[in-house]
Write a protein that holds these residues in place. Structure first.
Motif, PDB file in Angstrom:
ATOM      1  N   THR A   1      31.225  90.842  11.120  1.00 57.31           N
ATOM      2  CA  THR A   1      30.432  91.912  11.718  1.00 57.31           C
ATOM      3  C   THR A   1      29.321  91.220  12.806  1.00 57.31           C
ATOM      4  O   THR A   1      29.049  91.717  13.877  1.00 57.31           O
ATOM      5  CB  THR A   1      29.534  92.643  10.847  1.00 57.31           C
ATOM      6  N   THR A   2      28.578  90.309  12.199  1.00 57.47           N
ATOM      7  CA  THR A   2      27.639  89.776  13.240  1.00 57.47           C
ATOM      8  C   THR A   2      28.405  89.022  14.292  1.00 57.47           C
ATOM      9  O   THR A   2      28.000  89.006  15.562  1.00 57.47           O
ATOM     10  CB  THR A   2      26.916  88.567  12.386  1.00 57.47           C
ATOM     11  N   LEU A   3      29.581  88.407  14.288  1.00 51.57           N
ATOM     12  CA  LEU A   3      30.213  87.833  15.493  1.00 51.57           C
ATOM     13  C   LEU A   3      30.876  88.863  16.348  1.00 51.57           C
ATOM     14  O   LEU A   3      30.562  88.540  17.536  1.00 51.57           O
ATOM     15  CB  LEU A   3      31.524  87.218  14.954  1.00 51.57           C
ATOM     16  N   VAL A   4      31.078  89.957  15.974  1.00 49.09           N
ATOM     17  CA  VAL A   4      31.703  91.081  16.819  1.00 49.09           C
ATOM     18  C   VAL A   4      30.487  91.645  17.382  1.00 49.09           C
ATOM     19  O   VAL A   4      30.356  91.748  18.894  1.00 49.09           O
ATOM     20  CB  VAL A   4      32.322  92.248  16.032  1.00 49.09           C
ATOM     21  N   VAL A   5      29.317  91.954  16.914  1.00 45.94           N
ATOM     22  CA  VAL A   5      28.080  92.298  17.403  1.00 45.94           C
ATOM     23  C   VAL A   5      27.547  91.469  18.558  1.00 45.94           C
ATOM     24  O   VAL A   5      27.319  91.766  19.746  1.00 45.94           O
ATOM     25  CB  VAL A   5      26.822  92.457  16.342  1.00 45.94           C
ATOM     26  N   LEU A   6      27.883  90.067  18.430  1.00 47.93           N
ATOM     27  CA  LEU A   6      27.134  88.923  19.225  1.00 47.93           C
ATOM     28  C   LEU A   6      28.297  89.055  20.608  1.00 47.93           C
ATOM     29  O   LEU A   6      27.643  88.833  21.579  1.00 47.93           O
ATOM     30  CB  LEU A   6      27.068  87.619  18.644  1.00 47.93           C
ATOM     31  N   LEU A   7      29.401  89.312  20.128  1.00 41.79           N
ATOM     32  CA  LEU A   7      30.485  89.097  21.383  1.00 41.79           C
ATOM     33  C   LEU A   7      30.365  90.352  22.305  1.00 41.79           C
ATOM     34  O   LEU A   7      30.378  90.132  23.539  1.00 41.79           O
ATOM     35  CB  LEU A   7      31.988  89.106  20.819  1.00 41.79           C
TER      36      LEU A   7
END
Length: 71
Positions: A8-14
């Motif tokens: 989830t954090t990876l998708v938000v950062l992207l």
């Protein structure tokens, strides 16, 4: 962090990196004055954090990315 939080954090950062890159690529409006948000550095911070989270995700999935011991 566990797997769902990392993804989830990876998708938000992207998504944030994409938005910051889009905002930084827009032409400057001289009538409004200078930009007050440094969009390009914010984009780079998001990309670096996403790369670190990608390595963390690979480690969670069982791939060892650390330094190999030499014998």
């Amino acid at each position: 962090m566990d797997l769902p939080v990392t993804i989830t954090t990876l998708v938000v950062l992207l998504i944030l990196a994409t938005v910051c890159g889009w905002r930084g690529a827009r032409p400057a409006n001289i009538l409004k004055g200078p930009r007050l948000m440094p969009w390009r550095p914010l984009m780079m911070i998001c990309v670096v954090a996403a790369m670190l989270l990608l390595v963390h995700l690979l480690n969670l999935l069982g791939l060892e990315t650390g330094h190999q011991a030499r014998y």
